[in-house]
Write a protein that holds these residues in place. Structure first.
Motif, short mmCIF file in Angstrom:
data_model
loop_
_atom_site.label_atom_id
_atom_site.label_comp_id
_atom_site.label_asym_id
_atom_site.label_seq_id
_atom_site.Cartn_x
_atom_site.Cartn_y
_atom_site.Cartn_z
N GLY A 194 4.78 -0.51 21.71
CA GLY A 194 4.41 0.78 21.14
C GLY A 194 3.58 0.60 19.89
N ILE A 195 3.11 1.71 19.35
CA ILE A 195 2.31 1.66 18.12
C ILE A 195 2.38 3.02 17.45
CG2 ILE A 195 0.03 2.45 18.91
CD1 ILE A 195 -1.08 -0.20 17.61
N CYS A 196 2.28 3.02 16.13
CA CYS A 196 2.22 4.24 15.33
C CYS A 196 0.86 4.32 14.65
CB CYS A 196 3.30 4.24 14.25
SG CYS A 196 4.99 4.27 14.85
N THR A 197 0.30 5.52 14.58
CA THR A 197 -0.94 5.74 13.84
C THR A 197 -0.66 6.69 12.68
OG1 THR A 197 -1.55 7.57 15.31
CG2 THR A 197 -2.43 5.39 15.83
N THR A 198 -1.44 6.54 11.62
CA THR A 198 -1.30 7.43 10.47
C THR A 198 -2.53 7.30 9.59
OG1 THR A 198 0.11 8.06 8.60
CG2 THR A 198 -0.09 5.70 9.05
N ASN A 199 -2.79 8.34 8.83
CA ASN A 199 -3.84 8.31 7.82
C ASN A 199 -3.26 8.14 6.42
OD1 ASN A 199 -5.98 8.78 9.69
ND2 ASN A 199 -5.39 10.94 9.75
N ASN A 200 -1.95 7.96 6.35
CA ASN A 200 -1.24 7.86 5.08
C ASN A 200 -0.95 6.39 4.77
OD1 ASN A 200 1.25 7.70 3.34
ND2 ASN A 200 0.96 9.93 3.31
N ASP A 201 -1.54 5.88 3.70
CA ASP A 201 -1.37 4.46 3.35
C ASP A 201 0.09 4.10 3.15
OD1 ASP A 201 -4.13 4.42 3.36
OD2 ASP A 201 -4.34 4.30 1.18
N SER A 202 0.84 4.98 2.49
CA SER A 202 2.24 4.70 2.20
C SER A 202 3.08 4.63 3.47
CB SER A 202 2.81 5.77 1.26
OG SER A 202 4.18 5.55 1.02
N TYR A 203 2.86 5.57 4.38
CA TYR A 203 3.62 5.54 5.64
C TYR A 203 3.31 4.27 6.42
CZ TYR A 203 4.49 10.59 4.96
OH TYR A 203 4.86 11.81 4.48
N ALA A 204 2.05 3.86 6.43
CA ALA A 204 1.67 2.64 7.15
C ALA A 204 2.38 1.42 6.57
CB ALA A 204 0.16 2.45 7.12
N GLU A 205 2.41 1.34 5.26
CA GLU A 205 3.06 0.20 4.61
C GLU A 205 4.55 0.18 4.89
OE1 GLU A 205 3.47 -1.87 0.18
OE2 GLU A 205 2.69 0.17 0.37
N VAL A 206 5.18 1.34 4.81
CA VAL A 206 6.62 1.41 5.04
C VAL A 206 6.96 1.06 6.48
CG1 VAL A 206 8.62 2.95 5.12
CG2 VAL A 206 7.07 3.01 3.17
N MET A 207 6.19 1.58 7.43
CA MET A 207 6.48 1.27 8.84
C MET A 207 6.27 -0.20 9.15
SD MET A 207 5.23 4.62 11.05
CE MET A 207 3.54 4.62 10.46
N ALA A 208 5.26 -0.81 8.54
CA ALA A 208 5.04 -2.24 8.73
C ALA A 208 6.21 -3.06 8.19
CB ALA A 208 3.74 -2.66 8.06
N MET A 209 6.82 -2.60 7.12
CA MET A 209 8.01 -3.25 6.61
C MET A 209 9.22 -3.00 7.50
SD MET A 209 7.49 -2.30 2.56
CE MET A 209 9.11 -2.89 2.08
N LEU A 210 9.40 -1.74 7.89
CA LEU A 210 10.57 -1.37 8.68
C LEU A 210 10.65 -2.12 10.00
CD1 LEU A 210 10.53 2.50 8.14
CD2 LEU A 210 12.36 0.95 7.42
N ARG A 211 9.51 -2.37 10.65
CA ARG A 211 9.53 -3.03 11.95
C ARG A 211 9.95 -4.49 11.84
NH1 ARG A 211 3.06 -4.05 13.16
NH2 ARG A 211 2.67 -5.28 11.28
N ASN A 212 9.93 -5.02 10.61
CA ASN A 212 10.25 -6.43 10.37
C ASN A 212 11.44 -6.55 9.43
OD1 ASN A 212 9.92 -9.16 10.69
ND2 ASN A 212 8.33 -9.35 9.13
N HIS A 213 12.50 -5.81 9.77
CA HIS A 213 13.75 -5.83 9.02
C HIS A 213 13.62 -5.26 7.60
CE1 HIS A 213 15.84 -8.05 12.16
NE2 HIS A 213 14.82 -8.91 12.20
N GLY A 214 12.51 -4.61 7.31
CA GLY A 214 12.34 -4.04 5.98
C GLY A 214 11.95 -5.05 4.93
N GLY A 215 11.55 -6.24 5.35
CA GLY A 215 11.25 -7.29 4.39
C GLY A 215 9.79 -7.37 4.00
N LYS A 216 9.52 -7.53 2.71
CA LYS A 216 8.17 -7.80 2.20
C LYS A 216 8.30 -8.23 0.74
CE LYS A 216 3.53 -5.93 1.57
NZ LYS A 216 2.64 -4.77 1.65
N PRO A 217 7.91 -9.49 0.45
CA PRO A 217 7.54 -10.57 1.37
C PRO A 217 8.74 -11.05 2.17
CG PRO A 217 7.75 -11.42 -0.84
CD PRO A 217 7.90 -9.93 -0.95
N LYS A 218 8.53 -12.04 3.00
CA LYS A 218 9.57 -12.54 3.87
C LYS A 218 10.82 -12.89 3.08
CE LYS A 218 10.19 -15.97 7.55
NZ LYS A 218 9.53 -17.10 8.28
N TYR A 219 11.95 -12.41 3.59
CA TYR A 219 13.29 -12.65 3.03
C TYR A 219 13.59 -11.81 1.79
CZ TYR A 219 13.15 -16.64 6.20
OH TYR A 219 13.01 -17.45 7.30
#
Length: 397
Positions: A202-227
């Motif tokens: 699947g994939i999510c689209t958005t024009n909102n920078d903040s939503y994109a950043e949060v979803m990219a973190m959420l899909r990877n256990h909420g981690g940024k940077p790693k661990y």
């Protein structure tokens, strides 16, 4: 008509045979690289899909269901919140809301398009006490009227999530692309979709920078940077193998859409010539008791993830059985509206609460529309359906 004809509901082998020589090398490249999680294929696909959907960002994930879940999480949906969703759609639209402890509030449909409208959502909002978002679904590949949805979201003071799982490449009459104008758009790459992976994706689209950043973190256990984790996420990463396959397929998508549209036009004419009308005319108003999809309005683009006809409830299931005997694939999307599912019984919806969706669930049938379907196959489908309905017309009286 020859009786040896077989028409599957979907023929993915025909699609694969046409692009096999492009698919197999990229699959081997992924295997040889041993880079299966995240990486350059994911990044490239996200850029390609964002560009295709006319959105600023795209965030890949493990499934269309997770795309909805990530969107809800990014918008802060949680226990006690309410999200308005169609009752006539795939389960994950409401199931993802429930997973977060929120309450799905169900809206009825327009019987012509099978989509929710601003009016049906507004009606559902009347019973809400803690509305957090609205989530229209672009069902069967036809978009809802997004300008009215955006205006309604502003009126209600909540964001709009587009469940576009069946609608990549669709546009509404305003020219808006699926996933372009909502706060977040959610797409599925399930193999049966117009753009399908070799498994879930699947994939999510958005024009909102903040939503994109949060979803990219959420899909990877909420981690940024790693661990390092400021939020709790989940494991929902799109496989690199799927991304590589999808990158090969995406340039073909518009051509496949044109094939589906051509097939829909064939069906439209053939059924109309036999006396059928479109879904804009209720079944009880006469003519051959078959209703075909109402054509999309001027400026809109229907991608026909499904071609759904409507017949009287009294003969629907018998017709389906007959089609099965004639080796014609068919399906019911969806036989039980979500407000009548056992798992949502505690929400208190009774039979008749959302009557338009309930009736559609009893009368609709999806028939083969995949782009490789031949004229001979489509004619066989039409002739078989028309002959059966004509022979059983007294059942509908």
């Amino acid at each position: 008509m020859s009786t040896h004809i077989t028409v599957p509901l979907l023929d993915l082998k025909a699609q694969y045979d046409a692009i096999r020589d492009e698919i197999e090398p990229v699959v081997r490249e992924v295997i040889e690289s041993q880079w299966f999680i995240m990486g350059p294929n994911i990044n490239a696909l996200e850029e390609d899909v964002a560009r295709y959907c006319h959105a600023e960002h795209a965030v890949g994930c493990a499934s269309g269901s997770d795309a909805i879940l990530l969107a809800l999480m990014a918008l802060g949906v949680g226990p006690g919140d309410e999200v308005i969703v169609p009752t006539y759609t795939f389960f994950s639209t409401a199931g993802s809301v429930h997973r977060l402890g929120a309450k799905p509030v169900f809206a009825d449909i327009d019987p012509v398009t099978y989509n929710v409208t601003a009016d049906t959502i507004r009606q559902a909002a009347g019973c809400c006490k803690n509305l957090k978002a609205i989530m229209p679904v672009h069902l069967f590949g036809q978009m809802v009227d997004m300008p009215s949805m955006i205006a309604l979201g502003k009126e209600l003071g909540v964001p709009v999530i587009e469940d576009a799982a069946q609608a990549i490449g669709s546009r509404d009459a305003s020219g808006a692309w699926a996933g372009q104008t909502g706060d977040i758009g959610c797409f599925s790459f399930f193999p049966s979709k117009n753009l399908g992976a070799f498994g879930d994706g699947g994939i999510c689209t958005t024009n909102n920078d903040s939503y994109a950043e949060v979803m990219a973190m959420l899909r990877n256990h909420g981690g940024k940077p790693k661990y390092y984790h400021r939020i709790v996420g989940l494991n929902s990463r799109l496989d690199a193998m799927h991304a590589a396959v999808l990158r090969v397929k995406l340039p073909y998508l518009d051509g496949w859409t044109e094939g589906r549209q051509k097939n829909a036009a064939f069906y439209d004419k053939a059924f109309a010539d036999a006396g059928a009308k479109t879904s804009a005319t209720p079944l009880h108003e006469g003519g051959l008791p078959i209703r075909t999809p109402e054509p999309a309005p001027a400026g809109a683009r229907h991608i026909y993830n499904q071609y759904v006809i409507r017949v009287p409830e009294a003969i629907r299931d018998e017709l389906r059985a007959h089609l099965g005997e004639k080796k014609i694939g068919n399906e019911v999307y969806y036989p039980v509206p979500l407000h009548r599912q056992d798992c949502f019984a505690d929400l208190g919806y009774t039979e008749g609460a959302l009557p338009l969706a309930e009736q559609a669930a009893k009368e609709t049938i999806a028939i083969p529309i995949y782009p490789e379907c031949t004229d001979e196959q489509k004619k066989y489908v039409v002739d078989t359906i028309v002959a059966y309905v004509n022979a059983h017309a007294t059942v509908t009286a």
